[in-house]
Design a protein around this motif. Sequence first.
Motif, PDB file in Angstrom:
ATOM      1  N   HIS A  45      27.075  52.293  33.277  1.00  6.88           N
ATOM      2  CA  HIS A  45      26.813  53.683  33.170  1.00  6.88           C
ATOM      3  C   HIS A  45      25.542  54.358  32.882  1.00  6.88           C
ATOM      4  O   HIS A  45      25.307  55.667  33.376  1.00  6.88           O
ATOM      5  CB  HIS A  45      27.930  54.279  31.998  1.00  6.88           C
ATOM      6  N   TYR A  46      24.867  53.825  32.176  1.00  7.71           N
ATOM      7  CA  TYR A  46      23.241  54.154  31.742  1.00  7.71           C
ATOM      8  C   TYR A  46      22.415  52.928  32.298  1.00  7.71           C
ATOM      9  O   TYR A  46      22.669  51.999  31.577  1.00  7.71           O
ATOM     10  CB  TYR A  46      23.073  54.664  30.446  1.00  7.71           C
ATOM     11  N   PRO A  47      21.527  53.128  32.857  1.00  3.34           N
ATOM     12  CA  PRO A  47      20.963  54.244  33.567  1.00  3.34           C
ATOM     13  C   PRO A  47      21.707  54.757  34.684  1.00  3.34           C
ATOM     14  O   PRO A  47      21.534  55.901  35.495  1.00  3.34           O
ATOM     15  CB  PRO A  47      19.441  53.729  34.027  1.00  3.34           C
ATOM     16  N   GLY A  48      22.564  53.854  35.227  1.00  6.04           N
ATOM     17  CA  GLY A  48      23.421  54.457  36.243  1.00  6.04           C
ATOM     18  C   GLY A  48      23.362  54.130  37.791  1.00  6.04           C
ATOM     19  O   GLY A  48      22.931  52.852  37.811  1.00  6.04           O
ATOM     20  N   VAL A  49      23.697  54.751  38.837  1.00  3.85           N
ATOM     21  CA  VAL A  49      23.634  54.410  40.021  1.00  3.85           C
ATOM     22  C   VAL A  49      21.900  53.855  40.308  1.00  3.85           C
ATOM     23  O   VAL A  49      21.390  54.865  40.200  1.00  3.85           O
ATOM     24  CB  VAL A  49      24.208  55.363  41.086  1.00  3.85           C
ATOM     25  N   LEU A  75      29.225  57.797  34.366  1.00  4.77           N
ATOM     26  CA  LEU A  75      28.468  57.201  35.298  1.00  4.77           C
ATOM     27  C   LEU A  75      27.135  58.035  35.483  1.00  4.77           C
ATOM     28  O   LEU A  75      27.094  59.306  36.174  1.00  4.77           O
ATOM     29  CB  LEU A  75      28.933  56.815  36.355  1.00  4.77           C
ATOM     30  N   GLN A  76      25.817  57.625  35.326  1.00  5.79           N
ATOM     31  CA  GLN A  76      24.452  58.579  35.326  1.00  5.79           C
ATOM     32  C   GLN A  76      24.057  58.293  36.703  1.00  5.79           C
ATOM     33  O   GLN A  76      24.329  57.261  37.464  1.00  5.79           O
ATOM     34  CB  GLN A  76      23.609  58.274  34.595  1.00  5.79           C
ATOM     35  N   VAL A  77      23.350  59.368  37.134  1.00  2.88           N
ATOM     36  CA  VAL A  77      22.747  59.091  38.595  1.00  2.88           C
ATOM     37  C   VAL A  77      21.317  59.800  38.434  1.00  2.88           C
ATOM     38  O   VAL A  77      21.047  60.910  38.278  1.00  2.88           O
ATOM     39  CB  VAL A  77      23.543  60.049  39.549  1.00  2.88           C
ATOM     40  N   PRO A  78      20.413  58.688  38.473  1.00  2.00           N
ATOM     41  CA  PRO A  78      18.823  59.142  37.972  1.00  2.00           C
ATOM     42  C   PRO A  78      18.375  60.150  39.142  1.00  2.00           C
ATOM     43  O   PRO A  78      18.760  59.431  40.452  1.00  2.00           O
ATOM     44  CB  PRO A  78      18.507  57.779  37.760  1.00  2.00           C
TER      45      PRO A  78
END
Length: 122
Positions: A45-49, A75-78
């Motif tokens: 989920h972190y840092p994500g996709v 879910l993160q998307v940096p």
Amino acid sequence: MSSPEIASLSWGHMKVKGCSSTYKDCKVWPGGSRAWDWRETGTDHYPGVQPADLDEVLKKGIDLLVIGRGMSEALQVPPSTLDFVKQKGVDVKVFQTEKAVAEYNKLAGQGAKVGGVFHSTC
């Protein structure tokens, strides 16, 4: 080839039209779909996709990528991942998964060359 419609979505379950499998998380593109297994790239989920999560779909000749961050958007998307997609010449939209599926299905129904990656739980 057209992008397959996502036929149903509920917590932990996704069905893609024309596919007998049920997915927890999935990737879709014109002409196909498959499970999105986070273990392949070490995603969490972190840092994500990560770019590695998207590369396969981006190579399918899409013009637009839709990312579903989960039902609670855990879910993160940096920004670096979004930059990676844009550098490939692909537009990207990020939504809560129910909204992402609605947007993806709308675009697929219009015949757009759209791909997606969707997280169906948190």
